[in-house]
Motif scaffolding. Sequence first.
Motif, PDB file in Angstrom:
ATOM      1  N   UNK A  12       0.833  -1.117   0.147  1.00  0.00           N
ATOM      2  CA  UNK A  12       0.005   0.055   0.055  1.00  0.00           C
ATOM      3  C   UNK A  12       0.883   1.225  -0.062  1.00  0.00           C
ATOM      4  N   UNK A  13       2.128   1.222   0.480  1.00  0.00           N
ATOM      5  CA  UNK A  13       2.735   2.275   0.525  1.00  0.00           C
ATOM      6  C   UNK A  13       3.816   2.635  -0.751  1.00  0.00           C
ATOM      7  N   UNK A  14       4.236   3.587  -0.815  1.00  0.00           N
ATOM      8  CA  UNK A  14       5.108   3.966  -2.352  1.00  0.00           C
ATOM      9  C   UNK A  14       6.518   3.474  -1.720  1.00  0.00           C
ATOM     10  N   UNK A  37      14.714  -4.955  -7.613  1.00  0.00           N
ATOM     11  CA  UNK A  37      14.608  -4.501  -9.243  1.00  0.00           C
ATOM     12  C   UNK A  37      13.296  -4.860  -9.760  1.00  0.00           C
ATOM     13  N   UNK A  38      12.554  -5.753  -9.237  1.00  0.00           N
ATOM     14  CA  UNK A  38      11.347  -6.199  -9.695  1.00  0.00           C
ATOM     15  C   UNK A  38      10.292  -5.101  -9.371  1.00  0.00           C
ATOM     16  N   UNK A  39      10.205  -4.521  -8.128  1.00  0.00           N
ATOM     17  CA  UNK A  39       9.372  -3.685  -7.556  1.00  0.00           C
ATOM     18  C   UNK A  39       9.663  -2.401  -8.164  1.00  0.00           C
ATOM     19  N   UNK A  40      11.009  -2.061  -8.573  1.00  0.00           N
ATOM     20  CA  UNK A  40      11.226  -0.583  -9.274  1.00  0.00           C
ATOM     21  C   UNK A  40      10.648  -0.752 -10.654  1.00  0.00           C
ATOM     22  N   UNK A  41      10.678  -2.023 -11.375  1.00  0.00           N
ATOM     23  CA  UNK A  41      10.048  -1.931 -12.790  1.00  0.00           C
ATOM     24  C   UNK A  41       8.507  -1.551 -12.607  1.00  0.00           C
ATOM     25  N   UNK A  42       8.061  -1.730 -11.327  1.00  0.00           N
ATOM     26  CA  UNK A  42       6.463  -1.457 -11.145  1.00  0.00           C
ATOM     27  C   UNK A  42       6.454  -0.366 -10.290  1.00  0.00           C
ATOM     28  N   UNK A  43       7.477   0.580  -9.979  1.00  0.00           N
ATOM     29  CA  UNK A  43       7.179   1.882  -9.634  1.00  0.00           C
ATOM     30  C   UNK A  43       7.303   2.045  -8.144  1.00  0.00           C
ATOM     31  N   UNK A  44       7.612   0.927  -7.309  1.00  0.00           N
ATOM     32  CA  UNK A  44       7.656   0.828  -6.085  1.00  0.00           C
ATOM     33  C   UNK A  44       9.441   0.868  -5.425  1.00  0.00           C
ATOM     34  N   UNK A  45       9.332   1.937  -4.653  1.00  0.00           N
ATOM     35  CA  UNK A  45      10.911   2.135  -4.160  1.00  0.00           C
ATOM     36  C   UNK A  45      11.060   1.425  -2.927  1.00  0.00           C
ATOM     37  N   UNK A  46      12.139   0.596  -2.902  1.00  0.00           N
ATOM     38  CA  UNK A  46      12.326  -0.107  -1.556  1.00  0.00           C
ATOM     39  C   UNK A  46      13.689  -0.079  -1.112  1.00  0.00           C
ATOM     40  N   UNK A  47      14.006  -0.247   0.095  1.00  0.00           N
ATOM     41  CA  UNK A  47      15.295  -0.408   0.918  1.00  0.00           C
ATOM     42  C   UNK A  47      15.492  -1.793   1.414  1.00  0.00           C
ATOM     43  N   UNK A  48      16.822  -2.276   1.109  1.00  0.00           N
ATOM     44  CA  UNK A  48      16.934  -3.886   1.495  1.00  0.00           C
ATOM     45  C   UNK A  48      17.736  -3.551   2.996  1.00  0.00           C
ATOM     46  N   UNK A  49      17.272  -4.094   4.196  1.00  0.00           N
ATOM     47  CA  UNK A  49      17.856  -4.339   5.150  1.00  0.00           C
ATOM     48  C   UNK A  49      18.040  -5.488   6.013  1.00  0.00           C
TER      49      UNK A  49
END
Length: 327
Positions: A12-14, A37-49
């Motif tokens: 639900x979050x960006x 990278x998969x999420x990035x292709x769908x416009x979702x920004x993520x941080x790996x922790x």
Amino acid sequence: MTNLQKLLDAIHNENVYIQTHNFPDPDAIASAYGLQQLLKSQGVVSTICYVGKIERYNTNHIIEALGIEMVNVSDLETNLQESDEILLVDVQKLNSNVLDIVGEECVCIDHHPIVNQIEYRFSDIRAEMGACATIIASYFFENDIPMDEKTATALTFGIRSDTDKLSRGVNELDLEMLYRMFPLVDKGLIHHLENAELLLSDLNAYSQAIASIKRYDNVSFANAGKDCPEALVSCVSDFILKMAEITFSVVYSKKPDGYKFSVRSEGKADAGKVVTNALKGIGSGGGHGIMAGGFAPFQGTEEEEQAFIQDIERRFLEQLLSSSLNN
């Protein structure tokens, strides 16, 4: 709906956080990077922790070579909020090898057996897979999403690493994903990573384990030394299992707060079930039928420590005997 569509509906979050298990190995890192990278292709920004350290040479090398950005949870804690969304990869909520950080674990993608029944908005848990990276790779091909060289190289190394170069727990989908990614990967980097696994300092752990090994028929126990890196404890356990006389290997290392165990089995005894039951009441453990791990807290004198190790060995042997009788 495809798994990717279900995954995206669960977010639900960006901006989201992708969390691996503590002390992440190549499969966890590859899965997290591939998902990012998969999420990035769908416009979702993520941080790996992650929690802990990234200890192995080849694991650190692939992070540097591919420019994978990962953040230690200790550097995030002040920024995390209850409304943040956590996507777990290569691990499940409440497992002993993952810290329950602030935020909601809304997604879980994993290839380990289910231990705790947890409700996620989306979960894709396939214990029959040799690697979590296989599941992530399948999302790309099922949805015709282009995969670049870095992603293919990371996912390929993750699969080959967790299956010990296709020698354990391999599923048909693992092989299919490797085949489909083969034209895309940096083959030179894969070759280097698989043939440069040891540092000179790592030999101390192998030496201590060999010197301390105890054998009970086809079962072995070995001490890899104090504060041995967790990934190295696992490598030593893999090494000992390669001996013709051994079909079940337990390698341990004393940590400041207890003992870390790495368990390997040729398959006749279920490593995950054995370590879970052996440490019940004094610690925790779990994993696959052929590879598992555990931890048992300990604080005591040298004499108490010797009794503790003897009790651990007894517990494992009793569980192995019970397992063989039930089979």
